[in-house]
Enzyme design. Sequence first.
Site, PDB file in Angstrom:
ATOM      1  N   LYS A  13      10.594 -51.002 -17.572  1.00  0.00           N
ATOM      2  CA  LYS A  13       9.694 -50.991 -18.853  1.00  0.00           C
ATOM      3  C   LYS A  13       8.834 -52.193 -18.460  1.00  0.00           C
ATOM      4  O   LYS A  13       7.643 -52.056 -18.973  1.00  0.00           O
ATOM      5  CB  LYS A  13      10.392 -51.127 -20.119  1.00  0.00           C
ATOM      6  CG  LYS A  13      11.635 -49.877 -20.085  1.00  0.00           C
ATOM      7  CD  LYS A  13      12.281 -50.088 -21.562  1.00  0.00           C
ATOM      8  CE  LYS A  13      13.070 -51.176 -21.759  1.00  0.00           C
ATOM      9  NZ  LYS A  13      14.359 -51.258 -21.191  1.00  0.00           N
ATOM     10  N   ARG A  88      15.544 -50.329 -30.716  1.00  0.00           N
ATOM     11  CA  ARG A  88      16.729 -49.757 -29.795  1.00  0.00           C
ATOM     12  C   ARG A  88      17.691 -49.425 -30.750  1.00  0.00           C
ATOM     13  O   ARG A  88      18.631 -49.055 -30.208  1.00  0.00           O
ATOM     14  CB  ARG A  88      17.182 -51.275 -29.319  1.00  0.00           C
ATOM     15  CG  ARG A  88      16.813 -51.527 -27.887  1.00  0.00           C
ATOM     16  CD  ARG A  88      17.437 -53.310 -27.619  1.00  0.00           C
ATOM     17  NE  ARG A  88      17.786 -53.377 -26.566  1.00  0.00           N
ATOM     18  CZ  ARG A  88      17.063 -54.094 -25.384  1.00  0.00           C
ATOM     19  NH1 ARG A  88      15.605 -54.220 -25.597  1.00  0.00           N
ATOM     20  NH2 ARG A  88      17.485 -54.527 -24.682  1.00  0.00           N
ATOM     21  N   ARG A 127      18.045 -58.295  -9.515  1.00  0.00           N
ATOM     22  CA  ARG A 127      17.428 -59.401 -10.327  1.00  0.00           C
ATOM     23  C   ARG A 127      18.183 -60.537 -10.495  1.00  0.00           C
ATOM     24  O   ARG A 127      17.582 -61.572 -10.602  1.00  0.00           O
ATOM     25  CB  ARG A 127      16.882 -58.541 -11.587  1.00  0.00           C
ATOM     26  CG  ARG A 127      15.925 -59.387 -12.501  1.00  0.00           C
ATOM     27  CD  ARG A 127      15.305 -58.366 -13.573  1.00  0.00           C
ATOM     28  NE  ARG A 127      16.153 -58.114 -14.622  1.00  0.00           N
ATOM     29  CZ  ARG A 127      15.800 -57.430 -15.687  1.00  0.00           C
ATOM     30  NH1 ARG A 127      14.761 -56.930 -15.675  1.00  0.00           N
ATOM     31  NH2 ARG A 127      16.817 -57.217 -16.698  1.00  0.00           N
ATOM     32  N   ARG A 133      18.996 -64.525 -14.266  1.00  0.00           N
ATOM     33  CA  ARG A 133      18.696 -64.171 -15.594  1.00  0.00           C
ATOM     34  C   ARG A 133      20.504 -64.081 -16.062  1.00  0.00           C
ATOM     35  O   ARG A 133      20.954 -63.230 -15.548  1.00  0.00           O
ATOM     36  CB  ARG A 133      18.209 -63.078 -16.087  1.00  0.00           C
ATOM     37  CG  ARG A 133      17.585 -63.075 -17.522  1.00  0.00           C
ATOM     38  CD  ARG A 133      16.593 -62.150 -17.689  1.00  0.00           C
ATOM     39  NE  ARG A 133      17.263 -61.143 -18.758  1.00  0.00           N
ATOM     40  CZ  ARG A 133      16.563 -59.908 -19.195  1.00  0.00           C
ATOM     41  NH1 ARG A 133      15.390 -59.692 -18.648  1.00  0.00           N
ATOM     42  NH2 ARG A 133      17.193 -58.815 -19.867  1.00  0.00           N
ATOM     43  N   ARG A 144      25.441 -54.126 -21.735  1.00  0.00           N
ATOM     44  CA  ARG A 144      23.947 -53.834 -22.178  1.00  0.00           C
ATOM     45  C   ARG A 144      24.021 -52.419 -21.943  1.00  0.00           C
ATOM     46  O   ARG A 144      23.428 -51.752 -22.883  1.00  0.00           O
ATOM     47  CB  ARG A 144      23.084 -54.666 -21.376  1.00  0.00           C
ATOM     48  CG  ARG A 144      22.984 -56.041 -21.690  1.00  0.00           C
ATOM     49  CD  ARG A 144      22.226 -56.971 -20.748  1.00  0.00           C
ATOM     50  NE  ARG A 144      21.135 -56.451 -20.469  1.00  0.00           N
ATOM     51  CZ  ARG A 144      20.341 -56.888 -19.243  1.00  0.00           C
ATOM     52  NH1 ARG A 144      20.896 -57.749 -18.324  1.00  0.00           N
ATOM     53  NH2 ARG A 144      19.129 -56.512 -19.000  1.00  0.00           N
TER      54      ARG A 144
END
Length: 190
Positions: A13, A88, A127, A133, A144
Amino acid sequence: MNLILFGPPGAGKGTQAKRLVAERGMLQLSTGDMLRAARTSGTELGQRVAGVMDRGELVSDEIVIALIEERLPETEAAGGAIFDGFPRTLAQAEALDRLLKGRGKRIDSVIRLRVDNDALLDRITKRFEDEGRADDNPETFKTRLAAYEAQTAPLIPYYQSQGRLHEVDGMGRVDQVAADIDRALDRVPA
Ligand code: ADP
């Protein structure tokens, strides 16, 4: 035009939102980016959401709705918003519809990026290695993904029933996904 980029964490996204900003001048509203910025600048809000984010759970509707509401005036000047990572939950989706309606606007299109879960885990693992992160670590990522399945996926029928949902295959190359999104947006009535 107001657009929602919809999909699980890692669907791409943010990548597609940034391209649309560059090409169409729309404004990207990413609640994830806003919350991370609040943490970096050490605001009271940032401190309040840190634990929830690090666990991979959702921040309260009240907080993210307020963040979005604050930014809506700017999006009108830019010719529209790309909502990335928001809404969300059903409560967030309903609040967004209500807020936009109050300003004489609406969501014109919801683009759902479809990606399979194995691919998501691969992308997020990469990532995590590249960007570090904290919430991309495999354990938190599972939380998540579970939050997405339980709280966010129910938005699919919500937007589908309103005829606003467009599905795009998110598994291809970035430029292929981009072309599919452009095609879907070209079909949105003005
Ligand atoms: P992702 O890669 O999972 O899409 P984001 O950057 O959008 O990541 O979000 C990171 C974290 O910020 C989420 O796991 C959640 O804790 C919080 N967050 C972001 N947007 C929302 C939202 N709309 N509602 C609740 N929590 C949110």
